[in-house]
Write a protein that holds these residues in place. Structure first.
Motif, mmCIF file in Angstrom:
data_model
loop_
_atom_site.group_PDB
_atom_site.id
_atom_site.type_symbol
_atom_site.label_atom_id
_atom_site.label_comp_id
_atom_site.label_asym_id
_atom_site.label_seq_id
_atom_site.Cartn_x
_atom_site.Cartn_y
_atom_site.Cartn_z
ATOM 1 N N GLN A 117 0.831 -1.202 0.000
ATOM 2 C CA GLN A 117 0.000 0.000 0.000
ATOM 3 C C GLN A 117 0.869 1.257 0.000
ATOM 4 O O GLN A 117 0.593 2.216 -0.724
ATOM 5 N N LYS A 118 1.947 1.247 0.816
ATOM 6 C CA LYS A 118 2.846 2.395 0.873
ATOM 7 C C LYS A 118 3.582 2.587 -0.447
ATOM 8 O O LYS A 118 3.780 3.721 -0.895
ATOM 9 N N GLU A 119 3.987 1.492 -1.067
ATOM 10 C CA GLU A 119 4.673 1.571 -2.353
ATOM 11 C C GLU A 119 3.768 2.177 -3.425
ATOM 12 O O GLU A 119 4.207 2.986 -4.244
ATOM 13 N N GLU A 120 2.494 1.778 -3.401
ATOM 14 C CA GLU A 120 1.528 2.330 -4.359
ATOM 15 C C GLU A 120 1.292 3.814 -4.089
ATOM 16 O O GLU A 120 1.142 4.610 -5.020
ATOM 17 N N ALA A 172 4.565 10.251 -6.694
ATOM 18 C CA ALA A 172 5.692 10.558 -7.589
ATOM 19 C C ALA A 172 5.191 11.008 -8.957
ATOM 20 O O ALA A 172 5.727 11.951 -9.553
ATOM 21 N N GLU A 173 4.144 10.370 -9.447
ATOM 22 C CA GLU A 173 3.564 10.749 -10.739
ATOM 23 C C GLU A 173 2.985 12.160 -10.691
ATOM 24 O O GLU A 173 3.159 12.954 -11.620
ATOM 25 N N LYS A 174 2.288 12.469 -9.608
ATOM 26 C CA LYS A 174 1.706 13.808 -9.453
ATOM 27 C C LYS A 174 2.797 14.874 -9.397
ATOM 28 O O LYS A 174 2.695 15.927 -10.028
ATOM 29 N N LEU A 175 3.835 14.604 -8.609
ATOM 30 C CA LEU A 175 4.910 15.577 -8.450
ATOM 31 C C LEU A 175 5.673 15.787 -9.756
ATOM 32 O O LEU A 175 6.125 16.894 -10.054
ATOM 33 N N LYS A 176 5.797 14.730 -10.512
ATOM 34 C CA LYS A 176 6.557 14.786 -11.763
ATOM 35 C C LYS A 176 5.891 15.682 -12.800
ATOM 36 O O LYS A 176 6.565 16.378 -13.567
ATOM 37 N N THR A 177 4.569 15.668 -12.846
ATOM 38 C CA THR A 177 3.837 16.424 -13.868
ATOM 39 C C THR A 177 3.410 17.816 -13.401
ATOM 40 O O THR A 177 2.931 18.620 -14.194
ATOM 41 N N ALA A 178 3.583 18.108 -12.105
ATOM 42 C CA ALA A 178 3.148 19.396 -11.565
ATOM 43 C C ALA A 178 4.146 20.500 -11.890
ATOM 44 O O ALA A 178 5.358 20.276 -11.942
ATOM 45 N N ASN A 179 3.635 21.709 -12.100
ATOM 46 C CA ASN A 179 4.498 22.881 -12.290
ATOM 47 C C ASN A 179 4.851 23.533 -10.964
ATOM 48 O O ASN A 179 5.774 24.342 -10.902
ATOM 49 N N LEU A 180 4.087 23.198 -9.933
ATOM 50 C CA LEU A 180 4.396 23.701 -8.591
ATOM 51 C C LEU A 180 4.269 22.582 -7.568
ATOM 52 O O LEU A 180 3.252 21.910 -7.492
ATOM 53 N N VAL A 181 5.332 22.403 -6.794
ATOM 54 C CA VAL A 181 5.314 21.516 -5.630
ATOM 55 C C VAL A 181 5.825 22.357 -4.470
ATOM 56 O O VAL A 181 6.978 22.786 -4.465
ATOM 57 N N VAL A 234 -1.824 16.844 3.576
ATOM 58 C CA VAL A 234 -0.838 16.553 4.618
ATOM 59 C C VAL A 234 -0.307 15.144 4.363
ATOM 60 O O VAL A 234 -1.075 14.185 4.342
ATOM 61 N N ILE A 235 1.007 15.044 4.143
ATOM 62 C CA ILE A 235 1.616 13.760 3.781
ATOM 63 C C ILE A 235 2.841 13.530 4.656
ATOM 64 O O ILE A 235 3.587 14.475 4.957
ATOM 65 N N LYS A 236 3.065 12.276 5.048
ATOM 66 C CA LYS A 236 4.222 11.938 5.877
ATOM 67 C C LYS A 236 5.521 12.238 5.122
ATOM 68 O O LYS A 236 5.621 12.012 3.920
ATOM 69 N N ASN A 237 6.510 12.716 5.870
ATOM 70 C CA ASN A 237 7.776 13.118 5.247
ATOM 71 C C ASN A 237 8.463 11.995 4.484
ATOM 72 O O ASN A 237 9.026 12.223 3.410
ATOM 73 N N ASN A 238 8.421 10.772 5.045
ATOM 74 C CA ASN A 238 9.107 9.673 4.364
ATOM 75 C C ASN A 238 8.449 9.325 3.031
ATOM 76 O O ASN A 238 9.129 8.935 2.075
ATOM 77 N N ILE A 239 7.127 9.513 2.948
ATOM 78 C CA ILE A 239 6.419 9.264 1.685
ATOM 79 C C ILE A 239 6.806 10.324 0.659
ATOM 80 O O ILE A 239 7.099 10.017 -0.507
ATOM 81 N N VAL A 240 6.826 11.593 1.084
ATOM 82 C CA VAL A 240 7.209 12.690 0.185
ATOM 83 C C VAL A 240 8.651 12.508 -0.286
ATOM 84 O O VAL A 240 8.953 12.657 -1.477
ATOM 85 N N LYS A 241 9.520 12.171 0.645
ATOM 86 C CA LYS A 241 10.938 11.996 0.313
ATOM 87 C C LYS A 241 11.133 10.873 -0.692
ATOM 88 O O LYS A 241 11.869 11.021 -1.680
ATOM 89 N N ARG A 242 10.471 9.748 -0.477
ATOM 90 C CA ARG A 242 10.609 8.610 -1.396
ATOM 91 C C ARG A 242 10.042 8.937 -2.767
ATOM 92 O O ARG A 242 10.590 8.526 -3.797
ATOM 93 N N ALA A 243 8.935 9.700 -2.796
ATOM 94 C CA ALA A 243 8.330 10.084 -4.073
ATOM 95 C C ALA A 243 9.253 11.027 -4.847
ATOM 96 O O ALA A 243 9.433 10.889 -6.065
#
Length: 201
Positions: A45-48, A54-63, A92-101
């Motif tokens: 679940q965490k990997e998904e 990661a997909e959202k961040l990749k296509t966004a113009n602002l993060v 609100v997202i956990k730091n480790n999830i954001v970092k891995r993404a």
């Protein structure tokens, strides 16, 4: 006879202990298997979750990464409503999830700011959402901008604030319209003067 009965009783006790021990081992084995399956499900679940982010961040113009400590639920609701008008997503997202993404996208430039509670703003257009967050942070002393990515470039807090202070598209259009109206007015006055001079000639 009593000796024989005693031997049978002892044997029955040992058999009982053996069966009980076997049942406990089987139960522990089953529980261990269930725990393993549960752990694997959580990991998957965490990997998904990381992959989707990661997909959202990749296509966004602002993060934009922000620290939301010290603000109320009402404040967050108000901010969400404001950002909704700019087609932005606030989570609100956990730091480790954001970092891995981010790392999955080959971006490690924000690792150092991923401390404490983090709210992430994701948007296709950066000017309006960035202005909204900056204005909100001015009205709420505890709310801080940590850092962000604009059109694929990692930016510091200072750079983001400089961008936020630039005129928005609507403001620029307003300025342009004002300038055009001013020039048209000047042209009209000039034409009137030319016409008046011709009439007096």
């Amino acid at each position: 006879m009593k000796l024989i009965q005693s031997l049978y009783a002892s044997k029955a006790i040992w058999i009982g202990f053996f069966i009980l021990e076997k049942n406990i081992k089987n139960k522990n084995h089953i529980l261990g298997g269930e725990y393993k399956l549960a752990s694997e499900a959580i990991l998957k679940q965490k990997e998904e979750e990381v992959k989707a982010l990661a997909e959202k961040l990749k296509t966004a113009n602002l993060v934009l990464l922000t620290d939301y400590r010290g603000i109320t639920v009402e404040d967050v609701t108000s901010l969400r409503n404001t950002l909704r008008g700019t087609n932005s997503e606030y989570k609100v997202i956990k730091n480790n999830i954001v970092k891995r993404a981010l790392n999955a996208n080959g971006e490690a430039g924000l690792d150092s700011v991923l401390e404490g509670p983090t709210a992430v703003v994701i948007a296709d257009e950066y000017v309006e959402p960035l202005k909204a967050i900056y204005n909100f942070s001015k009205d709420n002393d505890f709310y801080k901008i940590k850092g962000g990515i604009v059109e694929g470039k990692v930016m510091s807090v200072e750079e983001l604030i400089t961008l936020a202070k630039l005129p928005s598209r609507q403001e620029l259009l307003g300025m342009l319209a004002g300038a055009l109206l001013g020039n048209i007015s000047k042209l009209a006055v000039a034409l009137d003067q030319v016409k008046l001079q011709k009439e007096q000639a």
